[in-house]
Design a protein around this motif. Structure first.
Motif, PDB file in Angstrom:
ATOM      1  N   TRP A  81       5.543  -0.970  10.031  1.00 21.51           N
ATOM      2  CA  TRP A  81       6.634  -0.077   9.664  1.00 21.51           C
ATOM      3  C   TRP A  81       6.168   1.373   9.677  1.00 21.51           C
ATOM      4  CZ3 TRP A  81       7.126   3.216   5.407  1.00 21.51           C
ATOM      5  CH2 TRP A  81       8.417   3.692   5.148  1.00 21.51           C
ATOM      6  N   THR A  82       6.988   2.258  10.156  1.00 20.98           N
ATOM      7  CA  THR A  82       6.692   3.697  10.015  1.00 20.98           C
ATOM      8  C   THR A  82       7.859   4.344   9.288  1.00 20.98           C
ATOM      9  OG1 THR A  82       7.640   4.052  12.187  1.00 20.98           O
ATOM     10  CG2 THR A  82       5.235   4.008  12.063  1.00 20.98           C
ATOM     11  N   SER A  83       7.529   5.330   8.458  1.00 22.24           N
ATOM     12  CA  SER A  83       8.591   5.928   7.638  1.00 22.24           C
ATOM     13  C   SER A  83       9.514   6.771   8.502  1.00 22.24           C
ATOM     14  CB  SER A  83       7.979   6.768   6.520  1.00 22.24           C
ATOM     15  OG  SER A  83       7.263   7.836   7.074  1.00 22.24           O
ATOM     16  N   PRO A  84      10.822   6.751   8.206  1.00 19.13           N
ATOM     17  CA  PRO A  84      11.766   7.546   8.990  1.00 19.13           C
ATOM     18  C   PRO A  84      11.530   9.039   8.777  1.00 19.13           C
ATOM     19  CG  PRO A  84      12.875   6.511   7.123  1.00 19.13           C
ATOM     20  CD  PRO A  84      11.473   5.987   7.135  1.00 19.13           C
ATOM     21  N   GLY A  85      11.960   9.838   9.764  1.00 18.63           N
ATOM     22  CA  GLY A  85      11.718  11.281   9.721  1.00 18.63           C
ATOM     23  C   GLY A  85      12.378  11.972   8.541  1.00 18.63           C
ATOM     24  N   SER A  86      13.498  11.408   8.081  1.00 13.30           N
ATOM     25  CA  SER A  86      14.206  12.073   6.994  1.00 13.30           C
ATOM     26  C   SER A  86      13.707  11.636   5.615  1.00 13.30           C
ATOM     27  CB  SER A  86      15.713  11.790   7.105  1.00 13.30           C
ATOM     28  OG  SER A  86      15.934  10.407   7.235  1.00 13.30           O
ATOM     29  N   TRP A  87      12.675  10.812   5.574  1.00 14.53           N
ATOM     30  CA  TRP A  87      12.113  10.365   4.282  1.00 14.53           C
ATOM     31  C   TRP A  87      11.317  11.495   3.657  1.00 14.53           C
ATOM     32  CZ3 TRP A  87      12.183   7.926   0.072  1.00 14.53           C
ATOM     33  CH2 TRP A  87      11.039   7.596  -0.638  1.00 14.53           C
ATOM     34  N   ASN A  88      11.647  11.866   2.441  1.00 16.11           N
ATOM     35  CA  ASN A  88      10.937  12.941   1.765  1.00 16.11           C
ATOM     36  C   ASN A  88      10.863  12.637   0.276  1.00 16.11           C
ATOM     37  OD1 ASN A  88       9.813  15.270   0.885  1.00 16.11           O
ATOM     38  ND2 ASN A  88      11.289  16.632   1.867  1.00 16.11           N
TER      39      ASN A  88
ATOM     40  N   ASN B  77      17.798  -9.039   4.926  1.00 12.01           N
ATOM     41  CA  ASN B  77      18.870  -8.793   5.911  1.00 12.01           C
ATOM     42  C   ASN B  77      19.256  -7.324   6.083  1.00 12.01           C
ATOM     43  OD1 ASN B  77      19.029 -11.545   6.162  1.00 12.01           O
ATOM     44  ND2 ASN B  77      20.678 -11.710   4.638  1.00 12.01           N
ATOM     45  N   ASN B  78      18.463  -6.401   5.589  1.00 10.10           N
ATOM     46  CA  ASN B  78      18.882  -5.006   5.640  1.00 10.10           C
ATOM     47  C   ASN B  78      17.810  -4.073   6.180  1.00 10.10           C
ATOM     48  OD1 ASN B  78      21.661  -4.208   4.578  1.00 10.10           O
ATOM     49  ND2 ASN B  78      21.029  -5.909   3.272  1.00 10.10           N
ATOM     50  N   GLY B  79      16.910  -4.597   6.975  1.00 10.35           N
ATOM     51  CA  GLY B  79      15.898  -3.730   7.571  1.00 10.35           C
ATOM     52  C   GLY B  79      14.852  -3.297   6.563  1.00 10.35           C
ATOM     53  N   SER B  80      14.032  -2.346   6.985  1.00 14.07           N
ATOM     54  CA  SER B  80      12.920  -1.914   6.139  1.00 14.07           C
ATOM     55  C   SER B  80      13.107  -0.469   5.709  1.00 14.07           C
ATOM     56  CB  SER B  80      11.611  -2.042   6.905  1.00 14.07           C
ATOM     57  OG  SER B  80      11.461  -3.375   7.317  1.00 14.07           O
ATOM     58  N   VAL B  81      12.751  -0.217   4.469  1.00  9.39           N
ATOM     59  CA  VAL B  81      12.919   1.126   3.913  1.00  9.39           C
ATOM     60  C   VAL B  81      11.659   1.526   3.150  1.00  9.39           C
ATOM     61  CG1 VAL B  81      15.434   1.057   3.702  1.00  9.39           C
ATOM     62  CG2 VAL B  81      14.009   0.141   1.861  1.00  9.39           C
TER      63      VAL B  81
ATOM     64  N   GLN C 288       0.860  -1.174   0.000  1.00 10.79           N
ATOM     65  CA  GLN C 288       0.000   0.000   0.000  1.00 10.79           C
ATOM     66  C   GLN C 288       0.905   1.236   0.000  1.00 10.79           C
ATOM     67  OE1 GLN C 288      -3.379  -0.366  -0.195  1.00 10.79           O
ATOM     68  NE2 GLN C 288      -2.862  -2.551  -0.291  1.00 10.79           N
ATOM     69  N   ALA C 289       0.284   2.405  -0.243  1.00  2.28           N
ATOM     70  CA  ALA C 289       1.067   3.631  -0.397  1.00  2.28           C
ATOM     71  C   ALA C 289       1.956   3.912   0.808  1.00  2.28           C
ATOM     72  CB  ALA C 289       0.145   4.808  -0.654  1.00  2.28           C
ATOM     73  N   SER C 290       1.459   3.605   2.002  1.00  2.44           N
ATOM     74  CA  SER C 290       2.231   4.001   3.189  1.00  2.44           C
ATOM     75  C   SER C 290       3.094   2.861   3.740  1.00  2.44           C
ATOM     76  CB  SER C 290       1.267   4.477   4.276  1.00  2.44           C
ATOM     77  OG  SER C 290       0.366   3.424   4.563  1.00  2.44           O
ATOM     78  N   ASP C 291       3.190   1.764   2.990  1.00  3.99           N
ATOM     79  CA  ASP C 291       3.965   0.618   3.485  1.00  3.99           C
ATOM     80  C   ASP C 291       5.465   0.807   3.286  1.00  3.99           C
ATOM     81  OD1 ASP C 291       1.903  -0.825   4.417  1.00  3.99           O
ATOM     82  OD2 ASP C 291       1.625  -2.017   2.584  1.00  3.99           O
ATOM     83  N   GLY C 292       6.232   0.056   4.066  1.00  2.00           N
ATOM     84  CA  GLY C 292       7.662  -0.033   3.827  1.00  2.00           C
ATOM     85  C   GLY C 292       7.980  -1.395   3.235  1.00  2.00           C
ATOM     86  N   VAL C 293       9.210  -1.538   2.771  1.00  2.00           N
ATOM     87  CA  VAL C 293       9.622  -2.815   2.203  1.00  2.00           C
ATOM     88  C   VAL C 293      10.802  -3.359   3.002  1.00  2.00           C
ATOM     89  CG1 VAL C 293      10.444  -3.990   0.135  1.00  2.00           C
ATOM     90  CG2 VAL C 293       8.920  -2.036  -0.073  1.00  2.00           C
TER      91      VAL C 293
END
Lengths: 905, 182
Positions: free
Chosen positions: A880-887, A837-841, A828-833
């Protein structure tokens, strides 16, 4: 050449240039606004008026705009006689100009101020009401103050016509004319900073500079080289009160010309950052707290690390790397990049040496009439080259104009004539790039496939070149089109580089260029490398293949790491293992980073602005940069930490020791160089506050700081940069306070500087024998999604990313996927992937990407590209929640799908 | 012989005249003043101690344009521009090293906002030279100084808090950039 008479003086001028250029070249002062040496003439400002006489009997003459006039043989002109007209013209221009100079960032280096004084309009007669305009927010880089506009249209001609920006233009009409965006928002172009230099007055100003503004004459400046990518643009950084204030373009005819990119201009704030290492620290074991070490103690500890290995860096100067190599011995010196990358750098050097190609300067790129880009996102890895390629597509229009006997400077006419006719530009890339809008054809393909197509193009041009099999019909058609276009071109250009991390692609580019070469006529080839001194590092590694992998496997227990964050270069687990193995780890750097945090000994090194040295750019051009200011005593240059010798001696040793580097001693006029017995001053003759700037600390003025490297002094004493300056920093000439004064230093207007160095290409390509590389199929990685790198001009570079203004334009690490894959993963639009082995982005959707491939951001926070194998599996991230620096709004791409739009943090 | 005698008489005569004039001065008004008990009169345009003034609205007049600093022949003025939340420019620090200042008044002449002014006060001697370094807080007064009415921001086109575009003296309201009408 023709002879003309200007106010009684006989001048020999080039009839292919316009009259304005020519009279300026001959040292006359003729005011102008709208004309710019690299943008041609449109004749809109009416400032460069001259009187042209029909013949010897003519006493009246007629007014003509010099910028729109081709000099006629034997003609008579007068600048003087048109003075009254020019004064009237500027009086009209100035009617609405606000009473702003004291609070305007342009004041003191304002072309409008200069021209107003020069035209003799020094008292306002108009007392009617002035027009006013509202301003716009144009992002973190550029300030907007529309009231000051004189509607010369230079901004639009630069931003739209020259740099290809689409989000800016003229609005309204007559004297309401407004220049801005359709609505407020950051300027999209990667070259927006040049607006501040192109605008003759203070409408567009450097915003980060304004926050700690000082006047041009108060800046201490020195000729420098941009350290942010491999192009090596010449810059002129300015310092005041111990902090770096701004960077402006420094003209170099062979490299950047009049323009630089926004990363280079606005990405130097890290020099003043809180994350600087300003003192050296030491500790016995990694569990202790570090304690302060005096420079002497730190130096002793560093030099007592017997038997240590040294890890160099592609962002440190040639001298710093060489000094480390001398300290630890060539056998213990390792390049601070992976062996795959080092291999590619050396492969590029080899191609430049042995293939019959011409290494393309920016000038050559601008003059090319057919371009092929193989898998390199030039706008994000070597932006200035992308700007040059935008100019290359205009050559078709120029050719048409030449056929119709139009002079080259006739900008508006040529654009009208050319309309949409462009010289061909072909792009092969795994995703849509920012140059697609001027491309004749864009082919989306993986690096492997692009390499194959590249080989096929070479074969189509020269039957002797090795062929490839298994090309699709579509690809074969493309090969034919590109081969035809290249063969028909007078100056074909092939661009590729390390961006795709594919040696085959670089070989393919070399093959095409080789196939095109025909005796004396050689094709242009530009191979982009990632960092300011990547090729310099490769030259030091000529006889060794020691890269990071080998360093990690070595048996030594001590290591010295030079200006390098290993965590950005190799998988984190490997670096962890290496650091744990080390008993002693010394890190020399200017910024805090993860490798430094693990060190026993951290030495505070200077940045490019505080040290001198040599960088080798993508074309192996060695260029010297001078330190701009002296940092606090606890910060020293890496060369000084590592070597007992002065810089000039280190340079000389390097030139002697390293094959191919002999020329670098010629980059400076020598450490004992003086003019009239004095060194070249870094401060202008109008530098102010000398007896007050340090008076709060002590009223007794200290001796001026001494520069051990020689040549320049931290002082205003000495002969200022004159018209024939050997060390050219700030352009200034009497009556010409703005950057326009650079023409006074050029051999002819727009041409090379009279004496200042242009840098020296270390590899003189003289190969004539055509040799080809065979296609080697790389093992494709096994996994769900094939990974390719995505670069960001703002954020992918380690140092510039620590600048506040750049951070406003950057974003956090992310991946890019095709719509079909997004649906497959059920995102979905607000999901992370979740990346294996490298966390979610976060992710964005890009329609140009092929299904089954994934673009992974390089160098952005939160995701280490080097951790990833060639192919990864992806999953929807739970909770998952998007990181603060995600723009996401900062990712400026043409193929962004609607789904990605909404999720700006 | 005679010539020498005349010369001697002349010398004696001039000395008697001098003594007489000195004697007469006993009855003249004294030219010297009893400083510091008696202060000399200095005129309003006397070039003495430098002050920074405020505009009629009580805001700092200095906009940190740096013109005083560059005009200063002994380079004794150093300052740094900063900006407040209203968009007004002002000096973050403003320092004059009075041990270097020669009271030439070039700074006042260069000042486009009437901020920096020289005053009739000249009593600036100090025992410690370091005390002759003055910062903004030492120089900034609450009044307008010699020029009472001038307010730079009322004339300048730059918008600041409380004065938007088009509200300065002799300005039209901002244009509509979406209109093509004359």
């Amino acid at each position: 050449m023709v002879k003309i008479t200007v106010d009684g003086k006989v001048l020999e001028v080039d009839e292919n240039n316009n009259l304005l250029e020519e009279v300026l070249s001959h040292g006359e002062d003729l005011p102008y606004f709208c004309w710019h040496p690299s943008m041609g003439s449109v004749g809109s400002c009416r400032q460069c008026a001259v009187i042209e006489y029909a013949d010897d009997e003519d006493t009246r003459g007629r007014l003509n705009m010099a910028c729109m006039t081709s000099p006629r043989d034997g003609a008579r002109y007068s600048i003087e006689k048109a003075a009254q007209f020019r004064a009237q013209a500027i009086e009209s221009i100035m009617i609405n100009h606000p009473h702003d100079c004291p609070v305007c960032e342009e004041g003191g280096e304002c072309h409008l101020q200069d021209m107003t004084v020069m035209s003799g309009h020094n008292y306002r007669r108009y007392d009617g009401k002035k027009k006013t305009h509202t301003n716009q927010y144009l992002g973190p880089f550029i300030g907007h103050e529309m009231n000051r506009c004189i509607t010369c249209y230079r901004c639009v001609r630069y931003y739209k016509d020259y740099a290809g920006g689409t989000d800016f233009g003229p609005q309204a009409s007559h004297d309401n004319t407004y220049f801005g965006r359709w609505q407020e928002g950051p300027l999209e172009s990667e070259f927006s900073g040049n607006l501040a230099e192109v605008c003759p007055t203070g409408v567009f100003t450097d915003k980060p500079f304004s926050k700690h503004y000082v006047r041009k004459w108060d800046l201490q400046t020195a000729p420098s080289i941009c350290a942010s990518c491999s192009v090596g643009c010449n810059t002129n950084p300015g310092e005041r009160y111990g902090t770096l204030r701004r960077v402006v373009n420094r003209f170099n005819d062979e490299v950047n010309g009049y323009f630089i990119c926004d990363r280079g201009r606005f990405g130097t704030g890290y020099v003043n950052s809180d994350e600087r290492i300003i003192v050296s620290m030491t500790r016995d074991s990694r569990d202790d707290n570090p304690v302060l070490a005096s420079p002497e103690e730190a130096r002793t500890s560093l030099h007592s690390m017997m038997g240590a290995i040294g890890i160099g860096s592609p962002r440190a100067s040639l001298e710093a790397n060489f000094a480390l190599r001398e300290l630890v011995g060539p056998d213990n010196f390792y390049a601070g990049v992976s062996s795959a990358e080092l291999g590619m750098y050396k492969q590029i050097l080899d191609i430049y040496r042995t293939k019959p190609v011409k290494v393309a300067r920016i000038k050559d790129i601008e003059a090319s009439d057919a371009v092929v880009i193989l898998g390199e996102d030039v706008t994000n890895t070597a932006a200035r080259l992308a700007l040059a390629m935008r100019q290359s597509v205009k050559n078709e229009g120029r050719k048409m104009a030449r056929d119709m006997k139009f002079p080259d400077w006739h900008d508006a006419a040529i654009r009208q004539l050319a309309m949409d006719c462009k010289s061909p530009l072909f792009i092969l890339s795994p995703y849509a790039t920012r140059l697609d809008d001027v491309a004749a054809q864009v082919h989306i393909a993986s690096a492997e496939e692009s390499a194959k197509i590249g080989y096929a193009i070479a074969t189509a041009i020269d039957g002797n070149a090795p062929g490839v099999t298994g090309l699709s019909k579509e690809s074969q058609a493309l090969v034919k089109t590109i081969a035809e276009a290249l063969k028909g071109a007078e100056q074909p250009l092939i661009v590729s580089g390390t961006g795709s991390m594919s040696p085959a692609l670089i070989n393919a580019a070399a093959n095409i260029a080789t196939a095109l070469s025909d005796g004396e006529k050689k094709a242009n080839l530009a191979l982009v490398v990632p960092e300011a001194n990547s090729l310099g590092l490769a030259m030091l590694m000529e006889e060794s293949d020691r890269a990071l992998e080998q360093a990690f496997a070595c048996e030594e227990t001590h290591a010295i790491v030079l200006e390098n964050d290993l965590y950005r270069r190799a998988p984190s687990a490997d670096v962890d293992a290496f650091i744990n193995k080390m008993e002693g780890l010394a890190v020399l750097d200017s910024m805090k980073h993860k490798t430094g945090e693990a060190a026993n000994l951290v030495l505070a090194s200077g940045t490019f602005a505080e040290t001198s040295g040599t960088f080798v750019n993508y074309e192996t051009r060695a260029q010297h940069f001078y330190s701009v200011f002296k940092p606090v005593d606890s910060i020293q240059s890496s060369v000084k930490w590592l070597s007992d010798k002065p810089l000039a001696e280190v340079t000389a040793d390097c030139a002697k020791e390293i094959e191919g580097c002999a020329a670098i001693v010629g980059l400076t006029p020598g450490a004992d160089f003086t003019v009239a017995g004095m060194r070249v001053p870094r401060q202008q003759h109008r530098y102010s506050g000398r007896t007050a700037m340090r008076a709060d600390v002590d009223v007794h003025e200290p001796k001026q700081e001494q520069d051990e490297d020689g040549i320049m002094s931290y002082s205003m004493e000495g002969v200022p940069a004159t018209r024939d300056s050997t060390v050219f920093n700030t352009a200034w000439s009497g009556g010409w306070n703005s950057n326009q004064s650079v023409f006074k230093f050029q051999s002819h207007t727009g041409g090379p500087l009279k004496q200042a160095g242009h840098g020296i290409c270390l590899i003189e390509n003289i190969a004539s024998e055509k040799t080809y590389n065979e296609f080697e199929k790389a093992e494709s990685a096994k996994g769900d999604y094939q990974v390719f790198p995505l670069y960001h001009l703002f954020g992918s570079d380690e140092l510039t990313a620590k600048t506040p203004a750049i951070q406003e334009k950057a974003t956090s690490g992310y991946i890019a996927l095709n719509e079909a894959d997004v649906a497959k993963l059920g995102l979905q639009a607000s999901d992370g992937v979740a990346v294996e082995n490298n966390g979610s982005v976060p992710y964005i959707v890009r329609s140009s990407i092929q299904p089954g491939t994934v673009g992974v951001s390089v160098g952005l926070e939160g995701l280490n590209f080097r951790n990833l194998p060639g192919a990864v599996s992806l999953q929807k991230a739970e909770g998952w929640t998007s990181p603060g620096s995600w723009n996401a709004a900062n990712i400026i791409i043409s193929d962004k799908s609607v789904a990605a739009e909404g999720e700006t943090a | 012989m005679l010539k020498g005698l005349v010369h001697q008489v002349k010398i004696i005569w001039t000395q008697i005249v001098s003594l007489w004039l000195v004697f007469l001065h006993l009855f003249h008004k004294a030219d010297t003043v009893e400083y510091p008990e008696v202060k000399p009169h200095t005129f309003p345009r006397w070039r003495g101690r430098i002050i920074l003034t405020r505009d009629p609205d009580g805001e700092e007049r200095c906009v940190a344009c740096n013109l005083c600093a560059v005009a200063c022949p002994v380079d004794c003025i150093a300052l740094q521009k900063t900006e407040d939340e209203d968009g007004r420019w002002y000096p973050e620090f403003f320092r004059i090293n009075f041990s270097r200042c020669i009271m030439c008044g070039f700074c006042e002449e260069a000042c486009p906002t009437h901020a920096i002014q020289l005053t009739p006060d000249f009593e600036m001697a100090e025992y410690v030279r370091q005390d002759m370094v003055w910062e903004k807080e030492h120089m900034l007064i609450d009044g307008t100084g010699k020029y009472h009415d001038y307010n730079f921001y009322r004339v300048a086109g730059k918008a600041i808090g409380g004065k938007d575009k088009g509200e300065a003296r002799n300005e039209l309201p901002p244009t509509d950039r979406r209109s093509l009408l004359p």
